[in-house]
Design an enzyme around this catalytic site. Structure first.
Site, PDB file in Angstrom:
ATOM      1  N   VAL A  60       0.611  -1.289   0.025  1.00  0.00           N
ATOM      2  CA  VAL A  60      -0.471  -0.188  -0.518  1.00  0.00           C
ATOM      3  C   VAL A  60       1.225   1.199  -0.298  1.00  0.00           C
ATOM      4  O   VAL A  60       0.291   1.986  -0.292  1.00  0.00           O
ATOM      5  CB  VAL A  60      -1.088  -0.104   1.031  1.00  0.00           C
ATOM      6  N   TYR A  61       1.700   1.044  -0.161  1.00  0.00           N
ATOM      7  CA  TYR A  61       3.024   2.322   0.145  1.00  0.00           C
ATOM      8  C   TYR A  61       2.845   3.371  -0.608  1.00  0.00           C
ATOM      9  O   TYR A  61       3.369   2.372  -2.144  1.00  0.00           O
ATOM     10  CB  TYR A  61       4.132   1.925   0.464  1.00  0.00           C
ATOM     11  N   SER A  62       2.502   4.003  -0.953  1.00  0.00           N
ATOM     12  CA  SER A  62       2.385   5.183  -2.506  1.00  0.00           C
ATOM     13  C   SER A  62       2.434   5.123  -3.341  1.00  0.00           C
ATOM     14  O   SER A  62       2.339   4.145  -4.476  1.00  0.00           O
ATOM     15  CB  SER A  62       3.915   5.561  -2.895  1.00  0.00           C
TER      16      SER A  62
END
Length: 327
Positions: A60-62
């Protein structure tokens, strides 16, 4: 750099893990303060030069771009057999009822997408980012077991949850002969020590690796209390973590100042050294967005605080609300 086994596995990891949430397309996801690919690569290169072989990211990061940036950099700069890549699954990656969580459907779909973004055939550590109340833990653990048996992950780990939940997952894995969690990525620093009550003793007893996130409290332990940064002004989750205990936390930060001034070193080294000396911590997950961040972190590995310094740092702490799964 020092190296240790990841829990009771045979895999060696550096005593620092580079957290890669800070690297990603700032126009995607919910972290406008992230560094883009060109800005990120020097930090990954420097981490490798310092001997760090452990890198942590998440699907889910960026909006997935962190995995892409980290994967390309490590492919160009490192020997895949000598680095340890960790990523996570749970958070929402797309709209729709099956776009998040730890169902079998979600896990088997998300591991393939993470591998594609990372540009690798396997990850060394595949972690559940949070507990999923909507999915039976038996379903989650069997799906993770199948990911390992398919060769897509070497080991599995967990992140922030209550100790009773973690123990339940360990018990279900053992009862069914499934792959067992080898690590716990929890929230631990001088401003939040509630993990010392149950989670850390549990991990020590079960020989679980502890790889704490936010060991510097999102930078609050590295600067004067009233000083702000671009991230602190826009990080809504971070604001929520520290809103209730601000006055007590300020006193802890003042003690970090005192110890750092007495040694003539940056605050970050003192705060990180405290985490590194906390048993049974394996490798704190550090962030790096400025040139001195990695140097300070590397210096903290060899910094040994005295019992008197540790007592001074810990004395002002007051009990905080237990966050557990940080929902």
């Amino acid at each position: 750099m020092e190296y240790v086994k990841l829990g009771r596995t045979g895999m060696d990891v550096s005593r620092l893990c580079l957290g890669c949430m800070s690297y990603g397309d700032p126009a995607r996801g919910t972290h406008p303060w992230t560094l883009n690919e060109e800005q990120s690569r020097p930090f990954i290169k420097k981490a490798l030069e310092l001997g760090i072989n452990f890198f942590d990211t998440a699907n889910v990061y960026s909006d997935g771009t962190s995995e892409e940036i980290v994967g390309r950099a490590l492919k160009d700069l490192a020997n895949r057999d000598e680095i340890v890549i960790a990523t996570k699954v749970h958070g929402r990656t797309r709209p729709g009822p099956n776009g998040a969580g730890l169902s079998r459907k979600a896990i088997l779909s998300e591991i393939d997408k993470s591998l594609k973004r990372l540009g690798t055939d396997y990850v060394d550590l595949y972690q559940i980012h949070r507990w999923d109340d909507r999915t039976p833990i038996e379903e989650t653990m069997e799906a993770l077991h199948d990911v390992v048996k398919a060769g897509k992950a070497r080991y599995i780990g967990a992140s922030s949850m209550y100790a009773w939940q973690f123990l339940k997952a360990l018990h279900i894995s053992e009862r069914n002969g499934w792959t067992r969690f080898v690590s716990m990525q929890n929230y631990l620093n001088l401003l939040y020590r509630e993990e010392e009550r149950e989670m850390l003793p549990l991990c020590k007893a079960e020989q679980i690796a502890v790889i704490p996130w936010s060991p510097l409290a999102r930078g609050r332990l590295t600067r004067s209390w009233d000083e702000t940064s671009e991230r602190s002004l826009t990080d809504e989750f971070g604001k929520r973590l520290y809103a209730v205990t601000a006055e007590a936390d300020r006193k802890v930060v003042e003690r970090v100042h005192e110890v750092a001034a007495g040694r003539g070193i940056p605050l970050a080294q003192v705060a990180l050294a405290w985490v590194l000396q906390k048993s049974p911590v394996t490798a704190p997950i550090i962030g790096a967005t400025k040139p001195n961040h990695l140097e300070d972190a590397a210096s903290a590995v060899s910094l040994k605080l005295t019992p008197e310094e540790i007592a001074s740092l810990e004395e002002p702490y007051v009990p905080h609300p237990v966050m557990g799964g940080l929902n």
